[in-house]
Design an enzyme around this catalytic site. Structure first.
Site, mmCIF file in Angstrom:
data_model
loop_
_atom_site.group_PDB
_atom_site.id
_atom_site.type_symbol
_atom_site.label_atom_id
_atom_site.label_comp_id
_atom_site.label_asym_id
_atom_site.label_seq_id
_atom_site.Cartn_x
_atom_site.Cartn_y
_atom_site.Cartn_z
ATOM 1 N N ARG A 50 1.349 -9.682 4.117
ATOM 2 C CA ARG A 50 2.709 -9.234 4.035
ATOM 3 C C ARG A 50 2.698 -7.857 4.314
ATOM 4 N NH1 ARG A 50 4.543 -12.497 -1.175
ATOM 5 N NH2 ARG A 50 4.046 -14.705 -0.449
ATOM 6 N N ASP A 52 5.809 -4.503 4.530
ATOM 7 C CA ASP A 52 7.011 -4.135 4.011
ATOM 8 C C ASP A 52 8.037 -3.923 5.131
ATOM 9 O OD1 ASP A 52 6.370 -4.346 1.277
ATOM 10 O OD2 ASP A 52 5.717 -2.205 1.190
ATOM 11 N N TYR A 110 -6.062 -0.806 7.520
ATOM 12 C CA TYR A 110 -4.611 -0.330 7.907
ATOM 13 C C TYR A 110 -4.789 1.307 8.137
ATOM 14 C CZ TYR A 110 -1.799 -3.806 5.431
ATOM 15 O OH TYR A 110 -1.150 -5.038 5.057
ATOM 16 N N ARG A 200 0.381 2.564 0.262
ATOM 17 C CA ARG A 200 1.439 3.481 0.361
ATOM 18 C C ARG A 200 1.179 4.556 -0.839
ATOM 19 N NH1 ARG A 200 6.865 0.540 1.115
ATOM 20 N NH2 ARG A 200 7.553 2.652 1.064
#
Length: 270
Positions: A50, A52, A110, A200
């Site tokens: 998932r 954002d 990431y 994040r």
């Protein structure tokens, strides 16, 4: 019934997120609509991770169970002819029946991109977070290596989590490069799985190290859950899901060139 896997790239700027939602346009929503238009089937796409609102992907993976007789090459060409310009299918392959884009994954990668120029680049405004102060990437790289290994990452997560908050981080590094003469700072992190906002929050806190606002000890205190005040959430638009990796029997090909083991060719070179 076939199990088709897709490797997907998207610009997340105009999406409410990857998962289907009632409050706006999602990556899953446009994929399912394109699939229905191509095959006539209403199917649910399963996504590997998932992301954002505003987060991008170079190596998102999805799978769908289907009765279609379309070849793999027809599926790739057909979907790309239907999908909007901010989503593309990079590859597709016949997956084993028990392949699940999310639960079969063993590694996710990431990258966070920071525009660190004196003046923010208008071309990067939706694809890199701008930090005007020159960042000490050597200090950031030394500190971020604290997260490598097995840790409880609950202090870096937001909201309720499913199951354990322990994750295995395989790689974490910070480097500096340039694109079009504009200095960029890249933060790469790979783990077996991630918690909500984990990357994040890690990046936002790490930026403070690069700016000289906090030191390595305070960064460690944030990781330990002892100093939540120093934790900062980095903007979504600098984050990219670069790759999702699977055991060898989870990738393959029909009439397309074989996807390399782990789908690791999806790393984006900036």
């Amino acid at each position: 019934m076939r199990n088709i896997a897709l490797r997907i790239e998207y610009d997340g700027a105009d999406f409410v997120g990857s998962q289907w939602q009632t409050n706006g346009r999602s990556v899953q929503g446009v994929l399912e609509a394109a699939w229905q238009q191509l095959t006539g089937e209403r199917r649910r796409m399963t996504l590997a991770g998932r992301t954002d609102a505003g987060v991008h992907a170079r190596g998102q993976v999805a799978n769908v169970r289907t009765d279609t007789r379309h070849t793999i090459s027809t599926i790739v060409r057909g979907l790309n002819g239907i999908l909007p310009e901010d989503v593309g299918v990079l590859a597709a392959w016949e997956a084993p029946d028990d392949f699940h884009a999310r639960y079969s994954a063993v590694r996710r990668e990431y990258r966070y991109v920071i525009d660190n120029g004196r003046t923010p680049s208008p071309l990067l405004r939706r694809h890199a977070a701008y930090v005007p102060r020159r960042l000490d990437t050597a200090a950031m790289d030394a500190v971020v290596r604290q997260v490598i290994g097995t840790h409880d990452f609950a202090p870096l997560s937001d909201g309720p989590q499913e199951g354990s908050t322990v994750r295995i981080c395989y790689e974490a590094r910070c480097t500096r490069t340039e694109v079009w003469g504009q200095p960029l700072v890249l933060i790469d992190i790979a783990a077996n799985a991630f918690l909500r906002h984990m990357v994040r929050n890690l990046v936002g806190t790490l930026i403070q190290v690069g700016e000289g606002r906090i030191d390595a000890d305070r960064f460690a205190a944030v990781l330990a859950g002892d100093d939540r005040r120093a934790r900062v959430l980095a903007p979504a638009h600098g984050l990219y899901l670069m790759a999702v990796c699977y055991p060898e029997d989870g990738t393959g090909a029909a009439d397309e060139p074989a996807a390399p083991h782990g789908v690791t060719e999806t790393r984006m070179q900036l």
